[in-house]
Design a protein around this motif. Structure first.
Motif, PDB file in Angstrom:
ATOM      1  N   PHE A  11      -4.961 -20.653 -25.811  1.00 49.02           N
ATOM      2  CA  PHE A  11      -3.701 -20.211 -25.211  1.00 49.02           C
ATOM      3  C   PHE A  11      -3.618 -20.566 -23.734  1.00 49.02           C
ATOM      4  O   PHE A  11      -2.527 -20.621 -23.167  1.00 49.02           O
ATOM      5  CB  PHE A  11      -3.515 -18.705 -25.370  1.00 49.02           C
ATOM      6  N   LEU A  56      -4.098 -23.357 -22.542  1.00 49.71           N
ATOM      7  CA  LEU A  56      -3.524 -24.696 -22.464  1.00 49.71           C
ATOM      8  C   LEU A  56      -2.007 -24.611 -22.530  1.00 49.71           C
ATOM      9  O   LEU A  56      -1.455 -23.805 -23.270  1.00 49.71           O
ATOM     10  CB  LEU A  56      -4.022 -25.566 -23.622  1.00 49.71           C
ATOM     11  N   ASP A  57      -1.347 -25.445 -21.762  1.00 50.59           N
ATOM     12  CA  ASP A  57       0.111 -25.513 -21.823  1.00 50.59           C
ATOM     13  C   ASP A  57       0.467 -26.731 -22.669  1.00 50.59           C
ATOM     14  O   ASP A  57       0.617 -27.838 -22.165  1.00 50.59           O
ATOM     15  CB  ASP A  57       0.697 -25.626 -20.416  1.00 50.59           C
ATOM     16  N   LEU A  58       0.581 -26.499 -23.984  1.00 54.04           N
ATOM     17  CA  LEU A  58       0.800 -27.587 -24.923  1.00 54.04           C
ATOM     18  C   LEU A  58       2.279 -27.964 -25.006  1.00 54.04           C
ATOM     19  O   LEU A  58       3.142 -27.092 -24.940  1.00 54.04           O
ATOM     20  CB  LEU A  58       0.346 -27.183 -26.327  1.00 54.04           C
ATOM     21  N   GLU A  84       5.597 -28.814 -27.076  1.00 57.46           N
ATOM     22  CA  GLU A  84       6.092 -28.138 -28.272  1.00 57.46           C
ATOM     23  C   GLU A  84       5.609 -28.799 -29.565  1.00 57.46           C
ATOM     24  O   GLU A  84       5.238 -28.110 -30.517  1.00 57.46           O
ATOM     25  CB  GLU A  84       7.620 -28.106 -28.228  1.00 57.46           C
ATOM     26  N   LEU A 106       2.050 -27.764 -30.217  1.00 58.27           N
ATOM     27  CA  LEU A 106       2.004 -26.365 -30.632  1.00 58.27           C
ATOM     28  C   LEU A 106       2.368 -26.238 -32.111  1.00 58.27           C
ATOM     29  O   LEU A 106       1.704 -25.525 -32.867  1.00 58.27           O
ATOM     30  CB  LEU A 106       2.945 -25.531 -29.774  1.00 58.27           C
TER      31      LEU A 106
END
Length: 83
Positions: A18, A20-22, A24, A27
């Motif tokens: 979480f 990590l800023d994936l 879209e 995700l």
């Protein structure tokens, strides 16, 4: 990240993920991967159950059309002969 003993190993791993800023689309891919993983486990467990119980495909297919509605708590029908 400091270790927190009240979390499971899966919870700790997911917290790391979480962070990590994936994008879209990544995700969505992770969600699908998790869904496939747990669906495969459920299928394997059900297959083991049916093998252990000696159930056939016909037996399990028949379950798809059964309906067993439980009476909600507090809505027990009155006792008696129905008259």
């Amino acid at each position: 990240m400091p270790a927190v003993s009240s979390l499971t190993n899966l919870q700790r791993e997911l917290l790391d993920l979480f962070a990590l800023d994936l994008p879209e689309h990544d995700l969505l891919e992770v969600k699908r991967l998790l869904a496939r993983h747990f669906a495969a486990k459920a299928t394997a467990d059900f297959d083991a159950f049916t093998d252990a119980e000696g159930l056939s495909v016909e037996d399990t297919d028949a379950w798809a059309f059964e309906h067993h509605r439980a009476t909600p708590p507090g809505n027990t029908p009155p006792a008696g002969d129905g008259a």
